[in-house]
Design a protein around this motif. Structure first.
Motif, PDB file in Angstrom:
ATOM      1  N   GLU A   1       0.812  -1.216   0.000  1.00  0.00           N
ATOM      2  CA  GLU A   1       0.000   0.000   0.000  1.00  0.00           C
ATOM      3  C   GLU A   1       0.846   1.267   0.000  1.00  0.00           C
ATOM      4  O   GLU A   1       0.442   2.289  -0.579  1.00  0.00           O
ATOM      5  N   GLU A   2       2.007   1.245   0.635  1.00  0.00           N
ATOM      6  CA  GLU A   2       2.876   2.426   0.608  1.00  0.00           C
ATOM      7  C   GLU A   2       3.410   2.664  -0.805  1.00  0.00           C
ATOM      8  O   GLU A   2       3.516   3.808  -1.260  1.00  0.00           O
ATOM      9  N   ALA A   3       3.733   1.585  -1.505  1.00  0.00           N
ATOM     10  CA  ALA A   3       4.190   1.728  -2.892  1.00  0.00           C
ATOM     11  C   ALA A   3       3.070   2.261  -3.773  1.00  0.00           C
ATOM     12  O   ALA A   3       3.313   3.041  -4.707  1.00  0.00           O
ATOM     13  N   VAL A   4       1.834   1.845  -3.506  1.00  0.00           N
ATOM     14  CA  VAL A   4       0.686   2.379  -4.245  1.00  0.00           C
ATOM     15  C   VAL A   4       0.574   3.879  -4.002  1.00  0.00           C
ATOM     16  O   VAL A   4       0.376   4.659  -4.949  1.00  0.00           O
ATOM     17  N   ALA A   5       0.702   4.302  -2.747  1.00  0.00           N
ATOM     18  CA  ALA A   5       0.618   5.730  -2.437  1.00  0.00           C
ATOM     19  C   ALA A   5       1.710   6.512  -3.165  1.00  0.00           C
ATOM     20  O   ALA A   5       1.460   7.612  -3.686  1.00  0.00           O
ATOM     21  N   ASP A   6       2.920   5.952  -3.214  1.00  0.00           N
ATOM     22  CA  ASP A   6       4.015   6.607  -3.951  1.00  0.00           C
ATOM     23  C   ASP A   6       3.668   6.746  -5.428  1.00  0.00           C
ATOM     24  O   ASP A   6       3.878   7.806  -6.034  1.00  0.00           O
ATOM     25  N   ALA A   7       3.144   5.666  -6.031  1.00  0.00           N
ATOM     26  CA  ALA A   7       2.848   5.679  -7.461  1.00  0.00           C
ATOM     27  C   ALA A   7       1.691   6.602  -7.798  1.00  0.00           C
ATOM     28  O   ALA A   7       1.659   7.209  -8.872  1.00  0.00           O
ATOM     29  N   LEU A   8       0.735   6.736  -6.899  1.00  0.00           N
ATOM     30  CA  LEU A   8      -0.349   7.695  -7.098  1.00  0.00           C
ATOM     31  C   LEU A   8       0.185   9.121  -7.029  1.00  0.00           C
ATOM     32  O   LEU A   8      -0.184   9.982  -7.833  1.00  0.00           O
ATOM     33  N   ALA A   9       1.067   9.371  -6.069  1.00  0.00           N
ATOM     34  CA  ALA A   9       1.623  10.720  -5.908  1.00  0.00           C
ATOM     35  C   ALA A   9       2.466  11.139  -7.107  1.00  0.00           C
ATOM     36  O   ALA A   9       2.451  12.309  -7.509  1.00  0.00           O
TER      37      ALA A   9
END
Length: 328
Positions: free
Chosen positions: A242-250
């Motif tokens: 989920e942290e990697a998802v947040a990075d990729a969204l940002a």
């Protein structure tokens, strides 16, 4: 009378059914008992009807020595130690089939809602800013898109079947290949994971949680996805980082994320996070996050609870269990 513990709220019909076979101690609220409270309630109990919020392991079974049966109102058993149940001669059962259809339906709904920016458009209307049509909220439709399914078990196949008629190209990655007849019927083609990630407009994770699937979709995997692609997770939360998802969204690499499952729910993992990452919650214009409602269809939830209750009764009456994983 044998004592039966029901760990979460269920319909009155289920409790009435169980009361014909024992003394029922039931949680009548919508909040789960704490681990300590569940252990206290299970003292002297023969059977436990449990849900996603419970975890049964060696320590739990040691603290509840009279327990002989755990019936899970679940499709899977991620938070349940099958080996520990088997060692202690405790029967363990699941309800493998009833949750699949509603979860597949929600998966397609999340794909459409995320791609077509339905929530963002709804918020815009409610803000009072809408003054009629404008060339805004352009999104991604299923028609003409490539959909990649990671996982092609019962849930993956149910999602594929429901995508028929949307005029999308369907590819899948799975350890096991479908038969030629199944691939033809579903219009699906097996590919490697790298090809699926790089080609898909929608990547949908419909996997169980195993040591091999934890963070299968990590930062490196997400980086291999097509820029602007959409990621949907209705399998298990920890399959995705989920942290990697947040990075990729940002960064804008990931076009959007929809999930009905979250890593905080994966109690069996010792390092599971305590909450959904705040950065994921903050990306409200690029995410759709639903509260684990995959099977939340009224008549289906009643059927699930009743099936789990019937498994308890079958055990108490000495009949063979359906969906049994471990038995004494």
């Amino acid at each position: 009378m044998r004592k039966i513990v029901v760990a979460n709220w269920v319909e009155k019909e289920v409790l009435d059914y169980l009361r014909a076979y024992g003394t029922v101690e039931a949680n009548t609220t919508f909040e789960p008992w704490s681990a300590a409270e569940l252990i206290r309630r299970c003292q002297g109990a023969t059977a436990l009807l449990s849900f996603m919020t419970e975890s049964v392991d060696e320590a739990f079974l040691s603290a509840c020595p009279d327990l002989r049966m755990v019936s899970c109102a679940l499709k899977g058993y991620d938070n349940y130690d099958v080996a520990a149940c088997r060692r202690r001669g405790v029967a363990l059962s699941i309800v493998p089939d009833l949750l699949i259809g509603p979860t597949a339906e929600l998966t397609v709904g999340l794909m459409i809602a995320l791609g077509r920016k339905i929530l963002s458009a709804d918020r815009y209307i409610r803000s009072g800013a809408f003054a009629g049509w404008r060339p805004t909220f352009y999104g991604t439709g299923l028609a003409g898109s490539t959909v990649g399914l990671i996982g092609m078990g019962a849930l993956g196949q149910a999602v594929a079947a429901r995508l028929a008629g949307f005029d999308c190209s369907l590819i899948y990655f799975s350890q096991n290949r479908l038969t030629a007849e199944q691939e033809t019927r579903l219009g699906a083609r097996k590919v490697g994971l790298d090809e699926l990630l790089s080609r898909s407009d929608y990547v949908t994770a419909v996997l169980p949680l195993t040591p091999e699937t934890v963070h299968l979709l990590d930062a490196a995997a997400i980086a291999r996805m097509k820029r602007g692609a959409l990621l949907i997770n209705t399998g298990r939360g920890s399959v995705v980082d989920e942290e990697a998802v947040a990075d990729a969204l940002a960064s804008g690499h990931l076009g959007g994320y929809a999930a009905d499952v979250f890593a905080m729910e994966d109690w069996a993992l010792p390092d599971h996070p305590p909450a959904i990452p705040p950065r994921l919650l903050g990306a409200d214009n690029r995410t759709i996050l639903t509260s684990h409602i995959g099977s939340a269809v009224t008549k289906v939830r009643l059927e699930i609870a009743m099936e789990a209750a019937r498994n308890i009764v079958d055990f108490l009456e000495g009949r063979a269990l359906q969906g049994a994983l471990a038995a004494n």
